[in-house]
Design a protein around this motif. Structure first.
Motif, short mmCIF file in Angstrom:
data_model
loop_
_atom_site.label_atom_id
_atom_site.label_comp_id
_atom_site.label_asym_id
_atom_site.label_seq_id
_atom_site.Cartn_x
_atom_site.Cartn_y
_atom_site.Cartn_z
N PRO A 127 74.29 18.13 10.19
CA PRO A 127 74.22 17.67 8.80
C PRO A 127 74.92 16.34 8.61
CG PRO A 127 74.97 19.96 8.96
CD PRO A 127 75.04 19.38 10.33
N SER A 128 74.43 15.60 7.62
CA SER A 128 75.06 14.32 7.28
C SER A 128 76.04 14.49 6.13
CB SER A 128 73.99 13.28 6.90
OG SER A 128 73.18 13.79 5.85
N ASN A 129 76.13 15.74 5.57
CA ASN A 129 77.12 16.03 4.54
C ASN A 129 77.66 17.44 4.77
OD1 ASN A 129 75.03 17.66 3.70
ND2 ASN A 129 74.56 16.48 1.88
N VAL A 130 78.66 17.80 4.03
CA VAL A 130 79.34 19.07 4.26
C VAL A 130 78.39 20.25 4.05
CG1 VAL A 130 81.20 20.58 3.50
CG2 VAL A 130 81.58 18.11 3.65
N GLU A 131 77.59 20.20 2.98
CA GLU A 131 76.70 21.31 2.68
C GLU A 131 75.52 21.38 3.62
OE1 GLU A 131 77.58 18.97 0.53
OE2 GLU A 131 79.04 20.00 -0.73
N GLU B 39 69.69 9.22 6.19
CA GLU B 39 69.34 8.47 7.40
C GLU B 39 70.21 8.88 8.59
OE1 GLU B 39 72.54 6.22 5.27
OE2 GLU B 39 70.69 7.26 4.71
N LYS B 40 71.30 9.60 8.34
CA LYS B 40 72.19 10.03 9.43
C LYS B 40 71.93 11.45 9.90
CE LYS B 40 75.96 6.94 8.04
NZ LYS B 40 77.39 6.86 7.66
N THR B 41 71.05 12.17 9.24
CA THR B 41 70.77 13.55 9.62
C THR B 41 70.08 13.61 10.99
OG1 THR B 41 70.55 14.24 7.31
CG2 THR B 41 69.57 15.68 8.98
#
Length: 403
Positions: free
Chosen positions: A282-286, A292-294
């Protein structure tokens, strides 16, 4: 030579549909009994990719006997969600447009009818039931073919259609709506494969994580996010100066899930403990929003003889920095499940270069060649099919074989 005006394309009756599937068993039912083969397709008919008329079986039959069980050949079409990105001026003009498209599968002619041009004529007639009436004028229908085929209520709105040829690059180009030209154009058909060997046994620890392993429910959510991201990236490329019309088939509405579900009958027997069919960094916590980073991959496992057991990546997104960790982690998963090979379709050029350093080999396939027919005014040379990966293939076995 048969008078083509005496034949036409018809939406199959239930009896014709079942018979069309039964006919294909001998050539396409490896690893299954006939009963298992037919039941698998009946089970798949309950899933989203076929509902609401998305799946239609077509038959070429005598014009005066449309319900005949002695039809000459058959095929299937699947209505699918797509996006098209047209050049324009300003932000508003560059929003991707949601379009309908159709995947063509299971083109099949019984042995006694082969070599007579029946399947070729059937696929030429398909354009006239898939494309909107505004794209193909009735007065242009070839006189020697008689009257145009009857349209079906659930079809006729295609921006484009697609098939995956197992009979070379040229034949389906000769299956056009007016005759022997302007049919389907073959697009990129590049596979990258990794043959697993002892060198891949150095570690059993996933690299580049943390990784989340995805079961089917999690994959469905991931494909929804992936589709949203595809639209964002199509728009970004257009704003960056790419003036060609780009188009893509989306993995949603059961499109990508089809492969996993259809293949599970065989996989459960060979790999009863396999429960994960995707991975995400994941590119974020959730982990709920793709950016673009996933980093993400989904796959199915081909276990049918005679080929090596193969992990077929159906969808992949990664940047060059994350690609090495993703491939090494896929190799660990593959090795732990007795898989001998990994295959990916149409990697971006920068990732192909990275794959070579990881033991991958890129080559042009001679089967499952993706080909499209565009029903807008644009020429094929002004179009680009993007995200043409295995997730949008309409069949996980032999594809279309026009004879």
């Amino acid at each position: 030579m048969i008078d083509l005006s005496l034949l036409s394309l018809f939406q199959a009756t239930h009896a014709q549909m079942i018979l069309s599937r039964r006919r294909t068993f001998t050539e396409w039912g490896k690893g299954m009994s006939e009963e298992e083969y037919l039941q698998r397709d009946l089970d798949c008919d309950a899933f989203e990719h076929t509902k609401d008329g998305k799946l239609i079986t077509w038959v070429l039959a005598p014009r005066n006997q449309p319900d005949s069980i002695d039809f000459l050949c058959s095929c299937e079409t699947f209505r699918r969600p797509g996006l098209a990105q047209f050049p324009g001026e300003g932000i508003e003009a560059t929003e991707p447009k949601r379009v309908s498209c159709y995947g063509i599968a299971s083109v099949f002619t019984p042995i006694q009818n082969r070599g007579k041009g029946y399947a070729k004529h059937m696929t030429r007639l398909l354009h006239w039931v898939l494309a909107p009436s505004s794209a193909l004028a009735v007065e242009d229908f070839p006189e020697e073919w008689g009257a145009p085929p009857p349209r079906a209520e659930q079809a006729g709105d295609a921006m484009f259609s697609a098939l995956w040829s197992d009979v070379g690059r040229e034949l389906y180009w000769t299956c056009g709506p007016m005759g022997n030209t302007d049919g389907w154009t073959v697009s990129d058909a590049i596979s990258t494969s990794f043959d697993l060997n002892k060198a891949d046994l150095e570690t059993n620890k996933p690299e580049g994580g943390p990784w989340l392993w995805l079961d089917e429910a999690a994959l469905l959510r991931a494909w929804d996010q992936d589709a949203e991201r595809i639209g964002v990236e199509m728009k970004s490329e257009m704003l960056a100066g790419d003036r060609k019309v780009s188009f893509s088939i989306l993995p949603t509405e059961g499109v990508a899930a089809f492969h996993h579900r259809r293949n599970m009958f065989l996989v459960k027997r060979a790999l009863p403990d396999a429960i994960h069919w995707g991975i995400i960094k994941p590119s974020n916590v959730e982990g709920t929003t793709f950016t673009e980073k996933t980093v993400f991959a989904s796959w199915m496992i081909e276990v049918r003889p005679p080929g090596p057991r193969t992990l077929l990546v159906t969808r992949l997104r990664a940047n060059t920095e994350a690609f090495e960790g993703l491939i090494k982690t896929l190799k660990i998963f593959a090795r732990n499940n007795g898989v001998e090979k990994i295959e990916v379709w149409n990697l971006p050029h920068d990732l192909r270069n990275s794959a070579e350093t990881l033991g991958g080999h890129s080559y042009e396939r001679d089967e499952h060649l993706p080909a499209f027919k565009w029903y807008g005014p644009e020429a094929a040379s002004d179009l680009v099919w993007i995200f043409s990966e295995r997730s949008v293939l309409v069949s996980d076995g032999p594809s279309v074989q026009c004879r």
